[in-house]
Design a protein around this motif. Sequence first.
Motif, PDB file in Angstrom:
ATOM      1  N   PRO A 153       0.824  -1.214   0.000  1.00  0.00           N
ATOM      2  CA  PRO A 153       0.000   0.000   0.000  1.00  0.00           C
ATOM      3  C   PRO A 153       0.856   1.261   0.000  1.00  0.00           C
ATOM      4  CG  PRO A 153      -0.746  -1.570   1.682  1.00  0.00           C
ATOM      5  CD  PRO A 153       0.577  -2.071   1.176  1.00  0.00           C
ATOM      6  N   GLY A 154       0.347   2.283  -0.661  1.00  0.00           N
ATOM      7  CA  GLY A 154       1.032   3.565  -0.673  1.00  0.00           C
ATOM      8  C   GLY A 154       2.197   3.656  -1.628  1.00  0.00           C
ATOM      9  N   MET A 155       2.413   2.621  -2.420  1.00  0.00           N
ATOM     10  CA  MET A 155       3.531   2.621  -3.365  1.00  0.00           C
ATOM     11  C   MET A 155       2.990   2.694  -4.788  1.00  0.00           C
ATOM     12  SD  MET A 155       6.788   0.028  -3.551  1.00  0.00           S
ATOM     13  CE  MET A 155       7.452   0.680  -2.025  1.00  0.00           C
ATOM     14  N   SER A 156       3.493   3.618  -5.553  1.00  0.00           N
ATOM     15  CA  SER A 156       3.043   3.790  -6.938  1.00  0.00           C
ATOM     16  C   SER A 156       4.120   3.321  -7.900  1.00  0.00           C
ATOM     17  CB  SER A 156       2.712   5.260  -7.202  1.00  0.00           C
ATOM     18  OG  SER A 156       3.879   6.068  -7.020  1.00  0.00           O
ATOM     19  N   LEU A 157       3.703   3.149  -9.134  1.00  0.00           N
ATOM     20  CA  LEU A 157       4.629   2.701 -10.175  1.00  0.00           C
ATOM     21  C   LEU A 157       4.861   3.847 -11.144  1.00  0.00           C
ATOM     22  CD1 LEU A 157       6.137   0.138 -11.023  1.00  0.00           C
ATOM     23  CD2 LEU A 157       4.226  -0.406 -12.532  1.00  0.00           C
ATOM     24  N   ARG A 158       6.119   4.221 -11.311  1.00  0.00           N
ATOM     25  CA  ARG A 158       6.438   5.336 -12.192  1.00  0.00           C
ATOM     26  C   ARG A 158       7.114   4.829 -13.458  1.00  0.00           C
ATOM     27  NH1 ARG A 158       8.676  10.549  -9.724  1.00  0.00           N
ATOM     28  NH2 ARG A 158       7.290  11.319 -11.356  1.00  0.00           N
ATOM     29  N   THR A 159       7.117   5.683 -14.465  1.00  0.00           N
ATOM     30  CA  THR A 159       7.645   5.296 -15.773  1.00  0.00           C
ATOM     31  C   THR A 159       9.097   4.844 -15.673  1.00  0.00           C
ATOM     32  OG1 THR A 159       6.171   6.894 -16.847  1.00  0.00           O
ATOM     33  CG2 THR A 159       8.025   6.057 -18.138  1.00  0.00           C
ATOM     34  N   GLY A 160       9.891   5.514 -14.861  1.00  0.00           N
ATOM     35  CA  GLY A 160      11.301   5.153 -14.732  1.00  0.00           C
ATOM     36  C   GLY A 160      11.498   3.754 -14.204  1.00  0.00           C
ATOM     37  N   HIS A 161      10.632   3.336 -13.271  1.00  0.00           N
ATOM     38  CA  HIS A 161      10.743   1.980 -12.732  1.00  0.00           C
ATOM     39  C   HIS A 161      10.458   0.941 -13.819  1.00  0.00           C
ATOM     40  CE1 HIS A 161       9.610   4.180  -8.847  1.00  0.00           C
ATOM     41  NE2 HIS A 161      10.868   3.811  -8.708  1.00  0.00           N
ATOM     42  N   VAL A 162       9.384   1.181 -14.583  1.00  0.00           N
ATOM     43  CA  VAL A 162       9.002   0.226 -15.634  1.00  0.00           C
ATOM     44  C   VAL A 162      10.069   0.160 -16.715  1.00  0.00           C
ATOM     45  CG1 VAL A 162       7.280  -0.332 -17.381  1.00  0.00           C
ATOM     46  CG2 VAL A 162       6.548   0.573 -15.174  1.00  0.00           C
ATOM     47  N   LEU A 163      10.534   1.324 -17.182  1.00  0.00           N
ATOM     48  CA  LEU A 163      11.558   1.335 -18.228  1.00  0.00           C
ATOM     49  C   LEU A 163      12.849   0.686 -17.736  1.00  0.00           C
ATOM     50  CD1 LEU A 163      11.102   4.892 -19.813  1.00  0.00           C
ATOM     51  CD2 LEU A 163      10.399   2.676 -20.748  1.00  0.00           C
ATOM     52  N   GLY A 164      13.216   0.959 -16.490  1.00  0.00           N
ATOM     53  CA  GLY A 164      14.421   0.344 -15.942  1.00  0.00           C
ATOM     54  C   GLY A 164      14.301  -1.162 -15.882  1.00  0.00           C
ATOM     55  N   ALA A 165      13.122  -1.661 -15.468  1.00  0.00           N
ATOM     56  CA  ALA A 165      12.903  -3.102 -15.398  1.00  0.00           C
ATOM     57  C   ALA A 165      12.921  -3.738 -16.779  1.00  0.00           C
ATOM     58  CB  ALA A 165      11.578  -3.394 -14.697  1.00  0.00           C
ATOM     59  N   LEU A 166      12.316  -3.065 -17.767  1.00  0.00           N
ATOM     60  CA  LEU A 166      12.296  -3.610 -19.131  1.00  0.00           C
ATOM     61  C   LEU A 166      13.694  -3.629 -19.742  1.00  0.00           C
ATOM     62  CD1 LEU A 166       9.016  -1.992 -20.513  1.00  0.00           C
ATOM     63  CD2 LEU A 166       9.396  -4.382 -19.873  1.00  0.00           C
TER      64      LEU A 166
END
Length: 284
Positions: free
Chosen positions: A105-118
């Motif tokens: 809870p309280g944690m969001s997903l940002r574009t940088g996280h997704v791009l870094g993971a990909l």
Amino acid sequence: MPAANLYALGAIALWAGLASLGTALAHLPPFLLTGIALVIGSVPAWPLLRQWKVPPATLALGICGLFGYHFLLFIALRVAPPVEANLVNYLWPLFIVVLAPVFLPGMSLRTGHVLGALLGFAGAAIAILGAGSASGAWSWGYLPALGAAFIWASYSLLTRRVAAFPTAAIGLFGLVSGLLSLACHVLLEAPATISATDWVLLVVMGLGPLGAAFFLWDRALKLGDARQIGVLSYITPLVSTALLLLVTGRGLSWNIALAAALIVGGAVLGTRTREAPAQARTAA
């Protein structure tokens, strides 16, 4: 660098040697190998036995994470082409990044996280597929590999949702999981002879990749940002593959350099991404 990321890098460094140790011990049945190593890995926590008192739900989560992950992974490696199965298994860092807002809870997903993971997964794919002969064929063994990835990601995140427990309790998870693996060996595998050299390598594996690494990983997840740690985790297949190539005398190649660039780039992007300011989130 935050202390949590240092703990995570410590676990990653230990896990990087797992493939090389596994290759040296490939003549041993996998459940026997894992069972002995997990039991050995739990030994440093035995003096802290009093800290092993955890709720049944927490113990079940620990067993599911350590035993369930290895059980499904071994099935996948037996049924599916190992190179591709290993790649599917390394979806777990991506799952950690993507599922963090779902489980925490309280944690969001940002574009940088997704791009870094990909970027990290692309680098892992290049490192793994470039190091082995890919068959390109579909196999039902990919499903347990996918299940293993999901279980490890879920375990990693859910340790933040259950009642707080001391890191020493990881020793209990490892001990029970090791005993279950040994039971699987008795039921599913042929008996094997273990030499003195094997025992030395088993101790190294148990105290390192299947022991201390789990304790460091737990500390990292308790202290840090699961999304950043998930992105950093893609260093594992890169270093593991590179070390395996060196140990087997095959040498490094262009794909390792490209994989390194993608994984390091993804790690930098993912770990430099911060939460949006509270005012901005409120306004949104």
